[in-house]
Design a protein around this motif. Structure first.
Motif, PDB file in Angstrom:
ATOM      1  N   GLY A  53      -7.390   9.178 -10.204  1.00 28.62           N
ATOM      2  CA  GLY A  53      -6.387   9.825  -9.370  1.00 28.62           C
ATOM      3  C   GLY A  53      -6.369  11.325  -9.591  1.00 28.62           C
TER       4      GLY A  53
ATOM      5  N   TYR B 279       2.242   1.686  -3.451  1.00 31.38           N
ATOM      6  CA  TYR B 279       1.156   2.091  -4.330  1.00 31.38           C
ATOM      7  C   TYR B 279       0.838   3.574  -4.130  1.00 31.38           C
ATOM      8  N   ASP B 280       0.806   4.005  -2.859  1.00 36.44           N
ATOM      9  CA  ASP B 280       0.506   5.409  -2.563  1.00 36.44           C
ATOM     10  C   ASP B 280       1.578   6.349  -3.106  1.00 36.44           C
TER      11      ASP B 280
ATOM     12  N   LYS C  86       0.836  -1.202   0.000  1.00 37.28           N
ATOM     13  CA  LYS C  86       0.000   0.000   0.000  1.00 37.28           C
ATOM     14  C   LYS C  86       0.873   1.255   0.000  1.00 37.28           C
ATOM     15  N   ASP C  87       1.934   1.258   0.811  1.00 38.91           N
ATOM     16  CA  ASP C  87       2.830   2.422   0.849  1.00 38.91           C
ATOM     17  C   ASP C  87       3.444   2.689  -0.522  1.00 38.91           C
TER      18      ASP C  87
ATOM     19  N   ALA D 202      -6.971   6.054  -5.192  1.00 33.32           N
ATOM     20  CA  ALA D 202      -6.768   5.308  -3.944  1.00 33.32           C
ATOM     21  C   ALA D 202      -7.457   3.955  -3.965  1.00 33.32           C
ATOM     22  N   THR D 203      -8.543   3.838  -4.707  1.00 34.21           N
ATOM     23  CA  THR D 203      -9.266   2.568  -4.744  1.00 34.21           C
ATOM     24  C   THR D 203      -9.013   1.785  -6.026  1.00 34.21           C
TER      25      THR D 203
ATOM     26  N   ILE E 158      -0.957   6.010  -6.952  1.00 34.11           N
ATOM     27  CA  ILE E 158      -2.213   6.643  -6.546  1.00 34.11           C
ATOM     28  C   ILE E 158      -2.519   7.906  -7.335  1.00 34.11           C
ATOM     29  N   SER E 159      -1.504   8.628  -7.777  1.00 35.28           N
ATOM     30  CA  SER E 159      -1.756   9.902  -8.473  1.00 35.28           C
ATOM     31  C   SER E 159      -2.495   9.707  -9.793  1.00 35.28           C
TER      32      SER E 159
ATOM     33  N   TYR F 226      -0.884  -5.860  -4.067  1.00 39.27           N
ATOM     34  CA  TYR F 226      -1.807  -4.860  -3.551  1.00 39.27           C
ATOM     35  C   TYR F 226      -2.842  -4.459  -4.611  1.00 39.27           C
TER      36      TYR F 226
END
Length: 181
Positions: free
Chosen positions: A120, A104-105, A101-102, A114-115, A109-110, A173
């Motif tokens: 983004g 991916y963020d 997740k970290d 987030a989902t 994510i941009s 993820y």
């Protein structure tokens, strides 16, 4: 009289020592190539390389330090093979959802949101268009790893930013996000 001889002798030695010193060509040079370096014209050709090439090529059969070969070539056929055959080498203990997740963020994510819905910040601001939702795609661990490694369409490769282990964590993820959509 002895004092006159001493002064004359001292004056003679001083003149002798001073006359041997030349500021333009000092006697002892610690690094002579630093004092008298060869001047080169900016952007001029150098004789350091053979046959006018820009740089020497590495020896055949060598690979960069830390490079991990990837057996699938960067083609549509390679993508389809990776999608069908490539599986994660991570066991259940190595699959760290928080680390995935970290990553991916940081990297995904941009554009992907987030989902994983493809909404983004960059898509909302219309910097990139056509980022697909994971819900609409038929993807596997292998296909996600392939796309993160090579890139696809307007998405660039992340192989320089992420190690193979980290790319597998991101792929894991992404599949979790797909299952939640």
């Amino acid at each position: 009289m002895k004092t006159l001889y001493k002064i004359t002798l001292l004056l003679g030695i001083t003149i002798l020592v001073a006359s041997c010193h030349n500021n333009k060509a000092p006697n002892y040079q610690y690094f002579p190539n630093m004092y008298e370096s060869v001047g080169y014209e900016t952007y001029s050709e150098s004789s350091a390389f053979k046959n006018g090439k820009e740089a020497q090529l590495p020896a055949k059969g060598t690979i960069n330090r830390g490079f991990e070969p990837f057996d699938y070539e960067n083609t549509t056929a390679g993508y389809e093979l990776a999608k069908a055959n490539l599986v994660s080498p991570l066991d259940s203990l190595d699959r760290n959802s928080d680390k995935g997740k970290d990553l991916y963020d940081i990297y995904c994510i941009s554009c992907h949101g987030a989902t994983g819905n493809g909404k983004g910040k960059l898509v909302e601001r219309e910097k990139f268009l056509g980022v697909p939702s994971y819900k609409d795609r038929v993807i596997s661990e292998g296909s996600v790893f392939f796309v993160v490694t090579y890139g696809l369409n307007s998405m660039g490769s992340h192989a320089n930013q992420l190690s193979a282990h980290e790319r597998w964590l991101v792929a894991d993820y992404v599949l979790k996000l797909k299952s939640q959509l």
